[in-house]
Design a protein around this motif. Structure first.
Motif, PDB file in Angstrom:
ATOM      1  N   GLU A 104     -10.751 -10.323  -6.347  1.00  0.00           N
ATOM      2  CA  GLU A 104     -11.535  -9.661  -5.351  1.00  0.00           C
ATOM      3  C   GLU A 104     -12.601 -10.643  -4.684  1.00  0.00           C
ATOM      4  O   GLU A 104     -12.806 -11.735  -5.238  1.00  0.00           O
ATOM      5  N   TYR A 137     -14.928   1.098  -0.928  1.00  0.00           N
ATOM      6  CA  TYR A 137     -13.706   1.815  -1.892  1.00  0.00           C
ATOM      7  C   TYR A 137     -13.587   0.941  -3.213  1.00  0.00           C
ATOM      8  O   TYR A 137     -13.818  -0.215  -3.571  1.00  0.00           O
ATOM      9  N   TYR A 162     -11.179  -0.045  -5.235  1.00  0.00           N
ATOM     10  CA  TYR A 162     -10.426  -1.342  -5.188  1.00  0.00           C
ATOM     11  C   TYR A 162     -11.028  -2.633  -5.449  1.00  0.00           C
ATOM     12  O   TYR A 162     -10.800  -3.428  -5.724  1.00  0.00           O
ATOM     13  N   LYS A 163     -12.245  -2.585  -4.664  1.00  0.00           N
ATOM     14  CA  LYS A 163     -13.102  -3.743  -4.724  1.00  0.00           C
ATOM     15  C   LYS A 163     -13.914  -3.792  -6.010  1.00  0.00           C
ATOM     16  O   LYS A 163     -14.570  -5.041  -6.209  1.00  0.00           O
ATOM     17  N   TYR A 188      -5.592  -9.705 -10.889  1.00  0.00           N
ATOM     18  CA  TYR A 188      -6.470  -8.951  -9.740  1.00  0.00           C
ATOM     19  C   TYR A 188      -7.580 -10.125  -9.384  1.00  0.00           C
ATOM     20  O   TYR A 188      -8.191 -10.912 -10.289  1.00  0.00           O
ATOM     21  N   THR A 228      -7.251   6.102  -1.655  1.00  0.00           N
ATOM     22  CA  THR A 228      -6.124   7.125  -1.786  1.00  0.00           C
ATOM     23  C   THR A 228      -6.809   8.473  -1.706  1.00  0.00           C
ATOM     24  O   THR A 228      -6.118   9.485  -1.508  1.00  0.00           O
ATOM     25  N   SER A 257      -2.725   0.444 -13.309  1.00  0.00           N
ATOM     26  CA  SER A 257      -2.793  -1.172 -12.866  1.00  0.00           C
ATOM     27  C   SER A 257      -1.592  -1.710 -12.925  1.00  0.00           C
ATOM     28  O   SER A 257      -0.406  -1.180 -13.468  1.00  0.00           O
ATOM     29  N   TRP A 276      -5.494  -6.900  -3.511  1.00  0.00           N
ATOM     30  CA  TRP A 276      -5.125  -5.775  -2.690  1.00  0.00           C
ATOM     31  C   TRP A 276      -5.172  -6.233  -1.151  1.00  0.00           C
ATOM     32  O   TRP A 276      -4.663  -5.691  -0.371  1.00  0.00           O
ATOM     33  N   VAL A 335       1.857   2.104  -3.416  1.00  0.00           N
ATOM     34  CA  VAL A 335       0.601   2.701  -4.143  1.00  0.00           C
ATOM     35  C   VAL A 335       0.500   4.107  -3.944  1.00  0.00           C
ATOM     36  O   VAL A 335       0.271   5.245  -4.768  1.00  0.00           O
ATOM     37  N   TYR A 395      -4.717  -4.348   2.470  1.00  0.00           N
ATOM     38  CA  TYR A 395      -5.985  -3.454   2.524  1.00  0.00           C
ATOM     39  C   TYR A 395      -7.199  -4.147   3.057  1.00  0.00           C
ATOM     40  O   TYR A 395      -7.056  -5.335   3.276  1.00  0.00           O
ATOM     41  N   ARG A 426       0.979  -1.206  -0.100  1.00  0.00           N
ATOM     42  CA  ARG A 426      -0.070  -0.016   0.047  1.00  0.00           C
ATOM     43  C   ARG A 426       0.886   1.412   0.083  1.00  0.00           C
ATOM     44  O   ARG A 426       0.432   2.221  -0.695  1.00  0.00           O
ATOM     45  N   CYS A 468     -12.099   6.541  -4.237  1.00  0.00           N
ATOM     46  CA  CYS A 468     -10.745   5.703  -4.062  1.00  0.00           C
ATOM     47  C   CYS A 468     -10.081   5.925  -2.581  1.00  0.00           C
ATOM     48  O   CYS A 468     -10.388   6.713  -2.058  1.00  0.00           O
TER      49      CYS A 468
END
Length: 235
Positions: free
Chosen positions: A151, A190, A192-193, A149, A110, A62, A212, A16, A217, A13, A108
């Motif tokens: 999830e 968020y 990223y999901k 990726y 971030t 990415s 993540w 990133v 995360y 993290r 996000c």
């Protein structure tokens, strides 16, 4: 971790956030930082430093590098695991299922946010009901066509009325850079999901941490949990 991680290497993290901070600084103060960011991008095989402003102030990045685009007519979504009738849905099949429209924000972890994005597609719960759930189903794992990726959501989360298999964004097909032709959109969590280039859904008996989450995360990524926002998830 090597100084220049390769695609598929663990990306923490902190890395990133550092790259995203550098990009934001470049937007704010101009050429010197932007030159540094360009130099970093030339020597960064992860793709993270390829952060670019997108339409509506999206930030697109990415770790998977270049993903070959898939035309809608060549698309297939595999659904398997603890379902009664495993199978594959084409893009046309998705369009034939009950359609849902959502107009909600993208947040996000971030810090950047895009308000009132219009999404349309099929609720994950409608796809799961189409294939039928076995009694042991407890979670749902999502895979990406980039081969990197992953999830996951608990079954209760996946069955919400604001978790969408999206086939359209702001009235247009979802571009490859935004994870099209089909991506996941998990409105109360968020971004990223909301996995890009969605190509598989596997129903499991337990949640499997995604890409993540394996790098620090939150698994339950409700908006507000990590940066002080107070948005309450709605049914």
């Amino acid at each position: 971790m090597p100084d220049s991680p390769t695609v598929g290497s663990p990306v923490g993290r902190r890395i990133v956030l550092g790259m995203l901070g550098l990009a934001a600084l470049g937007i704010a103060v101009g050429s010197k930082v932007n030159t540094a960011l360009s130099t970093l991008a030339e020597n960064d095989p992860t793709g993270l430093s390829g952060l670019v402003p997108g339409s509506g102030h999206f930030r697109i990045y990415s770790v998977a590098g270049k993903v070959p685009p898939t035309a809608p007519e060549a698309y297939g979504l595999r659904v398997d695991g603890l379902v009664r009738r495993p199978g594959v849905l084409s893009f046309a099949d998705l369009q034939d299922l009950p359609q849902t429209q959502l107009q909600k924000d993208v947040q996000c972890v971030t810090g950047w946010r895009v308000n009132d994005v219009r999404w349309s597609g099929v609720l994950v719960r409608d796809v799961l009901h189409h294939f039928g759930l076995d009694g042991g189903a407890r979670a749902v794992q999502f895979g990406s066509g980039d081969g990197v990726y992953t999830e996951s959501l608990s079954l209760d989360q996946a069955l919400r009325s604001d978790v969408l298999i999206a086939t359209s964004m702001d009235g247009s097909e979802i571009s490859d850079s935004h994870g099209g032709p089909v991506r996941l959109y998990v409105a109360p969590m968020y971004f990223y999901k909301s996995i890009k280039w969605l190509d598989s859904i596997t129903v499991t008996d337990a949640a499997v941490p995604g890409f993540w989450e394996q790098r620090g995360y939150d698994v339950d990524a409700w908006v507000g949990q990590s940066n002080g926002r107070t948005d309450a998830p709605t049914a």
